[in-house]
Design a protein around this motif. Structure first.
Motif, PDB file in Angstrom:
ATOM      1  N   GLU A 126      37.759  29.911  36.446  1.00 30.70           N
ATOM      2  CA  GLU A 126      38.275  30.150  37.804  1.00 30.70           C
ATOM      3  C   GLU A 126      39.379  31.206  37.784  1.00 30.70           C
ATOM      4  N   ASN A 159      48.089  24.355  49.942  1.00 30.86           N
ATOM      5  CA  ASN A 159      46.767  23.738  49.774  1.00 30.86           C
ATOM      6  C   ASN A 159      46.397  22.989  51.046  1.00 30.86           C
ATOM      7  N   ALA A 181      40.880  32.642  46.371  1.00 30.97           N
ATOM      8  CA  ALA A 181      40.987  32.238  47.781  1.00 30.97           C
ATOM      9  C   ALA A 181      42.055  33.059  48.500  1.00 30.97           C
TER      10      ALA A 181
END
Ligand code: TTP
Length: 393
Positions: free
Chosen positions: A183, A103, A87
């Motif tokens: 991930e 976040n 991200a």
């Protein structure tokens, strides 16, 4: 300093509430969840916002536009949710100098974000009783010495809050390998930064990770309690507003209503006559609370309606939910045990003695429906008149 806010996720654990609204855009007091994170960064001194978006990206873009709270906003698209390092990598082309990462589904106290931004580089930590379900930060004095994911034997009780300030050089370290769960994890980037820099551990005094529906309730409990009394709407002289009650312009509060603050009644909403609102309650835009209804510690999303003679406690109603007259939500078990809720097929404790129902957008109950604690009504679910609902629908 730029603040990169990660908001590309759908929020699968937040279903059914995230069914049509991405989790970062779910209502928390007067703004969507991610806007509180963004505001904390801006109040802490961030001068540019980079929002990493993916799932339902347009909803986020429409809300923030090109400028938000006086600072420019840029967007980075992460098509597929492949991890937090991925991200940030999506935002790499926008990065210029040291940068903060937060976040987008976490609430932080602003003072902590301020300390984070003024200690470059840094990692935000939060003291928890049982750290084994978190990323855990090791420290020596104020200096971060390590980070480990969900350890069996946690070295400290400092949880990783997903809030960091990285040096610009970290942009070269974002191409991490795939983790065991498949991930690209930002914790691998943190490890590299720790090995090359003195990284300050900044303790966050108040922090909330909003992943599951009752945490959305908690987020509202936090942010609604911070509101100050402000009554601008059309309030009957025969209504009683007690304490920190906000009634926005364009909202209506009819005769015989009692609202015990903190509570927020948003524009276009209508309450009463003779209704009782208490706890930390949000009645969002165009929501309707009918005659002789009691709402306690709940969130009514835009367009939700609760018909006359109903009770709703410790619950979240999605957009355009319609509870028929006489619908009653039970929010406490006879044995006083903590109430469980099903998240992605598993029953988990909400750690709450009081918890009602989570109703997805456009769910409808027939008149005199009874709903037992910890129930989930999926989007568009319906119940029959007089139905006693004991299982998720
Ligand atoms: P998560 O809570 O792990 O993911 P999520 O928000 O999609 O929720 P769920 O697990 O219920 O499906 O993500 C933490 C934060 O990081 C959140 O703000 C979303 C963001 N994120 C991204 O932007 N991209 C990603 O690839 C991942 C994994 C997370």
């Amino acid at each position: 300093m730029q603040a990169i806010v990660l908001a590309a996720g759908e929020g699968t654990r937040m279903r059914p509430l995230s069914g049509s609204v991405p989790k970062p855009m779910l209502p928390v007091a007067e703004e969507p969840l991610v806007a509180h994170t963004a505001r904390a960064a801006i109040e802490a001194g961030a001068d540019e916002l980079v929002l990493v978006v993916g799932y339902e990206a347009d909803t986020v873009r429409e809300y923030f536009g090109e400028e938000y709270a006086g600072i420019p906003v840029k967007y980075a698209i992460q098509e597929e949710q492949r991890g937090t390092a991925d991200a940030v990598r999506a935002a790499r082309d926008h990065i210029d100098g040291s940068f903060a990462v937060l976040n987008g589904d976490n609430l932080y106290d602003t003072a902590a974000v301020k300390r984070l931004l003024s200690n470059d580089p840094s990692v935000g930590t939060y003291r928890v009783d049982d750290p084994s379900n978190y990323g855990v930060i090791s420290t020596e004095g104020d200096c971060v010495t390590g980070i480990v994911e969900k350890p069996d034997d946690p070295p400290t009780n400092l949880a990783n809050t997903g809030a960091y300030v990285f040096p610009e050089e970290a942009c070269d370290w974002l191409d991490v390998g795939e983790s065991e769960r498949g991930e690209f994890e930002i914790t691998d980037v943190v490890e590299r930064v720790i090995s090359e820099y003195d990284v300050t551990a900044v303790e966050v005094k108040r922090w909330l990770d909003v992943g599951r529906p009752w945490e959305l309730l908690k987020a509202n409990e936090w942010k609604i309690a911070e509101l100050e009394r402000d009554v601008r709407g059309d309030v009957s002289e025969q209504a009683v507003l007690d304490g920190a009650v906000v009634v926005e312009e364009g909202a209506t509060v009819k005769a015989g209503v009692t609202i015990e603050g903190p509570a927020l009644i948003r524009s276009g909403a209508s309450v009463g006559p003779n209704a009782y609102i208490r706890g930390t309650t949000l009645v969002d835009e165009e929501a309707k609370v009918g005659h002789s209804v009691e709402i306690k510690n709940s969130v009514l999303s835009p367009g939700a309606t609760v018909g006359h003679l109903s009770y709703v406690g410790d619950s979240v109603l999605g957009r355009d939910v319609n509870f028929g007259a006489g619908t009653n939500v039970a929010n406490l078990r006879h044995d006083d045990a903590d109430i469980k809720f099903t998240v992605k097929g598993s029953r988990v404790s909400t750690d709450r003695r009081k918890f009602g129902v989570i109703a997805g957008d456009k769910a409808k109950t027939g008149i005199n429906t009874s709903l037992t604690p910890g129930l989930k009504l999926s989007m568009g679910a319906t119940t029959l008149p007089g139905e006693v609902v004991t299982r998720d629908k």
